[in-house]
Design a protein around this motif. Structure first.
Motif, PDB file in Angstrom:
ATOM      1  N   TYR A 127     100.585  52.043  11.694  1.00  0.00           N
ATOM      2  CA  TYR A 127     101.985  52.469  11.646  1.00  0.00           C
ATOM      3  C   TYR A 127     102.884  51.375  11.067  1.00  0.00           C
ATOM      4  O   TYR A 127     104.068  51.613  10.828  1.00  0.00           O
ATOM      5  N   GLY A 128     102.323  50.191  10.830  1.00  0.00           N
ATOM      6  CA  GLY A 128     103.093  49.125  10.191  1.00  0.00           C
ATOM      7  C   GLY A 128     103.057  49.197   8.674  1.00  0.00           C
ATOM      8  O   GLY A 128     103.867  48.559   8.003  1.00  0.00           O
ATOM      9  N   TRP A 129     102.125  49.979   8.122  1.00  0.00           N
ATOM     10  CA  TRP A 129     102.032  50.105   6.658  1.00  0.00           C
ATOM     11  C   TRP A 129     102.999  51.179   6.177  1.00  0.00           C
ATOM     12  O   TRP A 129     102.961  52.317   6.652  1.00  0.00           O
ATOM     13  N   LYS A 130     103.862  50.830   5.230  1.00  0.00           N
ATOM     14  CA  LYS A 130     104.960  51.719   4.843  1.00  0.00           C
ATOM     15  C   LYS A 130     104.945  52.170   3.384  1.00  0.00           C
ATOM     16  O   LYS A 130     105.390  53.267   3.071  1.00  0.00           O
ATOM     17  N   LEU A 131     104.475  51.310   2.479  1.00  0.00           N
ATOM     18  CA  LEU A 131     104.552  51.579   1.041  1.00  0.00           C
ATOM     19  C   LEU A 131     103.192  51.340   0.401  1.00  0.00           C
ATOM     20  O   LEU A 131     102.380  50.564   0.914  1.00  0.00           O
ATOM     21  N   TYR A 132     102.969  51.995  -0.749  1.00  0.00           N
ATOM     22  CA  TYR A 132     101.725  51.738  -1.469  1.00  0.00           C
ATOM     23  C   TYR A 132     101.987  50.827  -2.650  1.00  0.00           C
ATOM     24  O   TYR A 132     102.858  51.098  -3.487  1.00  0.00           O
ATOM     25  N   ASP A 133     101.244  49.743  -2.710  1.00  0.00           N
ATOM     26  CA  ASP A 133     101.351  48.776  -3.803  1.00  0.00           C
ATOM     27  C   ASP A 133     100.303  49.124  -4.855  1.00  0.00           C
ATOM     28  O   ASP A 133      99.103  48.933  -4.633  1.00  0.00           O
ATOM     29  N   GLU A 134     100.740  49.638  -5.992  1.00  0.00           N
ATOM     30  CA  GLU A 134      99.801  50.064  -7.039  1.00  0.00           C
ATOM     31  C   GLU A 134      99.088  48.886  -7.693  1.00  0.00           C
ATOM     32  O   GLU A 134      97.991  49.046  -8.226  1.00  0.00           O
ATOM     33  N   GLU A 135      99.703  47.703  -7.676  1.00  0.00           N
ATOM     34  CA  GLU A 135      99.058  46.537  -8.276  1.00  0.00           C
ATOM     35  C   GLU A 135      97.996  45.954  -7.341  1.00  0.00           C
ATOM     36  O   GLU A 135      96.919  45.560  -7.783  1.00  0.00           O
ATOM     37  N   ALA A 136      98.331  45.886  -6.050  1.00  0.00           N
ATOM     38  CA  ALA A 136      97.383  45.332  -5.073  1.00  0.00           C
ATOM     39  C   ALA A 136      96.382  46.376  -4.585  1.00  0.00           C
ATOM     40  O   ALA A 136      95.408  46.039  -3.926  1.00  0.00           O
ATOM     41  N   HIS A 137      96.655  47.656  -4.874  1.00  0.00           N
ATOM     42  CA  HIS A 137      95.789  48.762  -4.467  1.00  0.00           C
ATOM     43  C   HIS A 137      95.619  48.818  -2.943  1.00  0.00           C
ATOM     44  O   HIS A 137      94.499  48.926  -2.424  1.00  0.00           O
ATOM     45  N   PHE A 195     107.352  46.967   4.503  1.00  0.00           N
ATOM     46  CA  PHE A 195     108.615  47.000   3.763  1.00  0.00           C
ATOM     47  C   PHE A 195     108.951  45.638   3.173  1.00  0.00           C
ATOM     48  O   PHE A 195     109.581  45.548   2.116  1.00  0.00           O
ATOM     49  N   SER A 196     108.547  44.570   3.855  1.00  0.00           N
ATOM     50  CA  SER A 196     108.871  43.231   3.373  1.00  0.00           C
ATOM     51  C   SER A 196     108.274  42.950   2.004  1.00  0.00           C
ATOM     52  O   SER A 196     108.761  42.090   1.270  1.00  0.00           O
ATOM     53  N   ALA A 197     107.218  43.681   1.632  1.00  0.00           N
ATOM     54  CA  ALA A 197     106.588  43.467   0.329  1.00  0.00           C
ATOM     55  C   ALA A 197     107.477  43.908  -0.817  1.00  0.00           C
ATOM     56  O   ALA A 197     107.261  43.516  -1.960  1.00  0.00           O
ATOM     57  N   ALA A 198     108.486  44.728  -0.529  1.00  0.00           N
ATOM     58  CA  ALA A 198     109.362  45.228  -1.586  1.00  0.00           C
ATOM     59  C   ALA A 198     110.519  44.284  -1.886  1.00  0.00           C
ATOM     60  O   ALA A 198     111.287  44.522  -2.825  1.00  0.00           O
ATOM     61  N   ARG A 199     110.644  43.209  -1.141  1.00  0.00           N
ATOM     62  CA  ARG A 199     111.775  42.293  -1.356  1.00  0.00           C
ATOM     63  C   ARG A 199     111.676  41.583  -2.698  1.00  0.00           C
ATOM     64  O   ARG A 199     112.626  41.510  -3.457  1.00  0.00           O
ATOM     65  N   LEU A 200     110.480  41.034  -2.960  1.00  0.00           N
ATOM     66  CA  LEU A 200     110.288  40.288  -4.205  1.00  0.00           C
ATOM     67  C   LEU A 200     108.944  40.693  -4.798  1.00  0.00           C
ATOM     68  O   LEU A 200     107.984  40.956  -4.071  1.00  0.00           O
ATOM     69  N   PRO A 201     108.810  40.690  -6.117  1.00  0.00           N
ATOM     70  CA  PRO A 201     107.515  40.966  -6.746  1.00  0.00           C
ATOM     71  C   PRO A 201     106.476  39.969  -6.255  1.00  0.00           C
ATOM     72  O   PRO A 201     106.742  38.780  -6.093  1.00  0.00           O
ATOM     73  N   GLY A 202     105.279  40.480  -5.970  1.00  0.00           N
ATOM     74  CA  GLY A 202     104.198  39.598  -5.537  1.00  0.00           C
ATOM     75  C   GLY A 202     104.243  39.245  -4.084  1.00  0.00           C
ATOM     76  O   GLY A 202     103.510  38.380  -3.638  1.00  0.00           O
ATOM     77  N   ALA A 203     105.100  39.923  -3.304  1.00  0.00           N
ATOM     78  CA  ALA A 203     105.231  39.575  -1.896  1.00  0.00           C
ATOM     79  C   ALA A 203     104.375  40.429  -0.992  1.00  0.00           C
ATOM     80  O   ALA A 203     104.482  40.363   0.207  1.00  0.00           O
ATOM     81  N   ALA A 204     103.502  41.267  -1.552  1.00  0.00           N
ATOM     82  CA  ALA A 204     102.676  42.138  -0.699  1.00  0.00           C
ATOM     83  C   ALA A 204     101.859  41.319   0.269  1.00  0.00           C
ATOM     84  O   ALA A 204     101.263  40.459  -0.001  1.00  0.00           O
TER      85      ALA A 204
END
Length: 332
Positions: A303-313, A318-327
């Motif tokens: 339930y902590g996973w919110k978005l899909y990162d197409e680059e990291a697969h 949500f914190s990963a969306a703050r800056l590129p490469g922050a996944a």
């Protein structure tokens, strides 16, 4: 080649058995009726009504699983019998059979396909989409993806209210939606006639338990960290089925309660396997199937996973969306 091998192997387990299907149906419906009756009869005795209502809710989940197998034509040998039972069970499952069958088949057809997320049961955004979304869309998505919505109120609202007006209900036939809603209303009226508002409250309590517990399953099996999402031409149905779904390892009691729906990647690969054969197929598959298995504690972390990162697969917070490469940065 390996994906074809497991698909061919799975066909050995698609034989339907009416005797097993009837046994599962009768036992489940009787158990549900007994727990509902027990809760109503002892509605003023909390140590009876609470566990009886909870157990009725769990049997409601099992009834939905039977209906779900009927949607795939995988429970009985007869298509007509599958459809009739699926419709008859719908007032308890609170899922209009014809529309839900249509929508669920779309979900199967496009599992893991980023270009057809309208068929997915849980709304999902990619990191780039979230970064570029208007503020109101971001706020709505955060609320929608919150634990409060997904676990506390969302499932109850979905089954009790939203499924009275199901997606694609007009396309699949308004008459079937009206029939289903009339059956649901009749069930509530029957409970009121039998036990007044106490009966209605028992029914609502069982619905809350069943919808909340049941909603965990589709969420976790498709929202783990390493879940696959892709776009054509790289995307294939088999890849989406096997890598876009997981296996829940919650124990034998959970498998029995949910009619083996936990073996979800195999179910998506071949939905013609009856629920009562699914676990056996999984256990016999050996090295042909490389499932991502999830235990109870990892399931809660999903339930902590919110978005899909197409680059990291993979799924990210949500914190990963703050800056590129922050996944992979810590949760907020």
């Amino acid at each position: 080649m390996e994906e074809m091998n497991i698909r061919e192997f799975s066909r050995r387990y698609t034989k339907k058995d009416n005797a097993i299907a009837w046994r599962e149906t009768v036992v489940t419906v009787l158990a549900y009726a007994v727990f509902i009756a027990l809760a109503v009869a002892y509605v003023h005795v909390w140590w009876v009504v609470v566990p009886a209502t909870v157990l009725a809710g769990l049997m409601g989940v099992r009834i939905y699983m039977i209906q779900h197998d009927c949607m795939h034509g995988a429970f009985f040998t007869s298509k007509r019998l599958n459809d009739v039972l699926g419709e008859v069970l719908s007032p308890v499952s609170l899922s209009p059979y014809v529309a839900t069958k249509y929508n669920h088949n779309l979900h199967h057809a496009f599992v893991g396909n980023l270009d057809h997320r309208e068929a997915f049961e849980i709304d999902i955004m990619t990191v780039d989409e979230y970064r570029n979304a208007p503020i109101l869309r971001k706020l709505w998505y955060r609320f929608y993806r919150s634990r409060f919505t997904l676990l506390v109120v969302g499932p109850f609202v979905l089954y009790l209210i939203l499924r009275r007006f199901p997606r694609n209900g007009i396309k699949t036939g308004v008459k079937w939606v009206v029939l289903h809603d009339a059956m649901v209303l009749g069930y509530f009226a029957f409970m009121y006639w039998m036990a007044g508002w106490a009966g209605v409250l028992v029914l609502l309590g069982s619905i809350y338990v069943g919808s909340t517990f049941g909603a965990v399953i589709p969420y976790v099996v498709h929202n783990f960290e390493q879940v696959y999402w892709g776009r054509k031409p790289e995307y294939t149905y088999q890849k989406g089925a096997l890598e876009g779904s997981s296996v829940l390892r919650f124990g034998d009691w959970f498998d029995r309660l949910t009619l083996n729906i936990a073996y979800h990647d195999l179910h998506h690969l071949n939905a013609n396997i009856p629920a009562y054969r699914l676990k056996h197929c999984y256990e016999e598959s050996g090295d042909l199937l490389h499932s991502y298995e999830i235990g109870f504690f990892e399931a809660m972390s999903c339930y902590g996973w919110k978005l899909y990162d197409e680059e990291a697969h993979k799924m990210v917070r949500f914190s990963a969306a703050r800056l590129p490469g922050a996944a992979g940065t810590p949760a907020e």
